[in-house]
Design a protein around this motif. Structure first.
Motif, PDB file in Angstrom:
ATOM      1  N   ASP A  61       0.839  -1.195   0.000  1.00 27.43           N
ATOM      2  CA  ASP A  61       0.000   0.000   0.000  1.00 27.43           C
ATOM      3  C   ASP A  61       0.877   1.249   0.000  1.00 27.43           C
ATOM      4  N   ILE A  62       0.395   2.289  -0.688  1.00 27.91           N
ATOM      5  CA  ILE A  62       1.186   3.506  -0.847  1.00 27.91           C
ATOM      6  C   ILE A  62       0.317   4.734  -0.675  1.00 27.91           C
ATOM      7  N   VAL A  63       0.968   5.846  -0.381  1.00 29.25           N
ATOM      8  CA  VAL A  63       0.358   7.158  -0.523  1.00 29.25           C
ATOM      9  C   VAL A  63       1.404   8.059  -1.181  1.00 29.25           C
ATOM     10  N   ILE A  64       0.978   8.793  -2.193  1.00 28.63           N
ATOM     11  CA  ILE A  64       1.854   9.747  -2.872  1.00 28.63           C
ATOM     12  C   ILE A  64       1.456  11.147  -2.434  1.00 28.63           C
ATOM     13  N   LEU A  65       2.438  11.880  -1.891  1.00 23.48           N
ATOM     14  CA  LEU A  65       2.217  13.247  -1.440  1.00 23.48           C
ATOM     15  C   LEU A  65       2.794  14.237  -2.440  1.00 23.48           C
TER      16      LEU A  65
END
Length: 309
Positions: free
Chosen positions: A208-212
């Motif tokens: 799982d990822i989050v791109i900021l």
């Protein structure tokens, strides 16, 4: 156990550097925080660890506020920070004491990690056949200092491990060594948060990822599901010849071109199949024809580029 980050906010004056960041880790594994320099990754990590005061939001571990004096957390910071003039052994014992690790346990773990990370010559040096005091931090290369800091992060056998650019500056041998240790921690059921600019490493480890971008989340979720949503539209073709006329005929977008090799974007399987038939009919020698989902690097460039337009 679960880690929940809810609406995390950090402001400096009128500037919001982290803007309502939220994500959840409800099972062991690796979660990736991605973004360009200044996107808010390290600031978010420092708020999670109570190193910075939050201007909004909360961080929960097992439903309760994450307090580092109660939850066993290991942290490898992006900015390496050993005491340069002090003995490595003394520093590791000190870091273990801060985590309430008994002295005899700390010594056993230091010996284990010293062997695992190939640091015996610095932590247990022998001079003229006799044991000598351990080296100082300033006597080590940057890569070996990084190994010591990884030891410090793992010495308490933490439940939650946060790695901020863990592979930065490592040579290929030590990169593989660090990767092996990360895989061991995953297999042991640990929760890991990793921030890195190295997209292949993220793809290797993270589910799982989050791109900021500019403090805001521009994309988050399961990496495999994100890729599937894009579809298999990236086409790589290598031939012994020129495909420009066939590419134009099929109205295919050219992403990049090098001598005899093309990176293309198609609308889907049907367009790719027709293009392949045209290549075969043309008798141009075909070496490679690969249709695949976009890489994380390509997705990252697209999402961050859109945000900065």
């Amino acid at each position: 156990m679960a880690l929940e980050v809810k609406n995390l906010v950090k402001k400096y004056g009128d500037k919001t550097v982290v803007d309502n960041l939220s994500f959840t880790m409800d099972k062991p594994g690796v979660f990736a925080l991605l973004g360009t320099n200044g996107a808010g990754k390290t600031t978010s990590i420092r708020m999670m660890l109570e190193m910075l005061v939050k201007d909004g939001g909360e961080v929960l571990w097992d439903g309760k506020p994450l307090e580092t004096n109660c939850v066993n957390v290991g942290y490898l910071a992006e900015e390496r920070g050993l005491y340069p003039k002090y003995s490595l052994m003394d520093q590791l014992i000190y870091f273990a004491k801060l985590k309430n690790v008994p002295l005899h346990t700390a010594k056993k773990r230091i010996k284990y990690w010293s062997e695992r990370l190939e640091l015996d010559e610095y932590l247990y040096p022998v001079v003229k056949g006799k044991k000598a005091p351990s080296k100082r931090a300033d006597q080590l290369s940057k890569g070996n200092q990084q190994k010591i800091q990884l030891m410090a992060a793992l010495i308490s056998d933490p439940e939650l491990i946060i790695l901020d650019e863990p592979l930065s500056g490592l040579d290929p041998v030590n990169t593989d060594l660090f990767k092996g240790i990360i895989k061991e921690q995953i297999a042991a059921g640990k929760y890991l948060i990793m921030s890195s600019h190295q997209m292949p490493t993220i793809e290797e480890f993270c589910e799982d990822i989050v791109i900021l971008s500019r403090g805001k989340s521009v994309l988050q979720g399961n990496l495999n599901e994100i890729k599937k949503a894009y579809g298999r539209v990236n086409l790589y073709v290598k031939v012994e010849g020129d495909l420009d006329a066939l590419i134009e005929k099929n109205e295919i977008q050219v992403v990049n071109k090098t001598p005899n090799e093309y990176q293309l974007k198609v609308t889907g399987q049907e367009q790719a199949d027709q293009f392949l038939r045209d290549i075969m009919d043309s008798k141009i020698p075909l070496i490679r024809f690969e249709l695949r989902e976009p890489t994380l690097h390509e997705i990252f460039i697209e999402k961050v580029g859109e945000e900065n337009e």
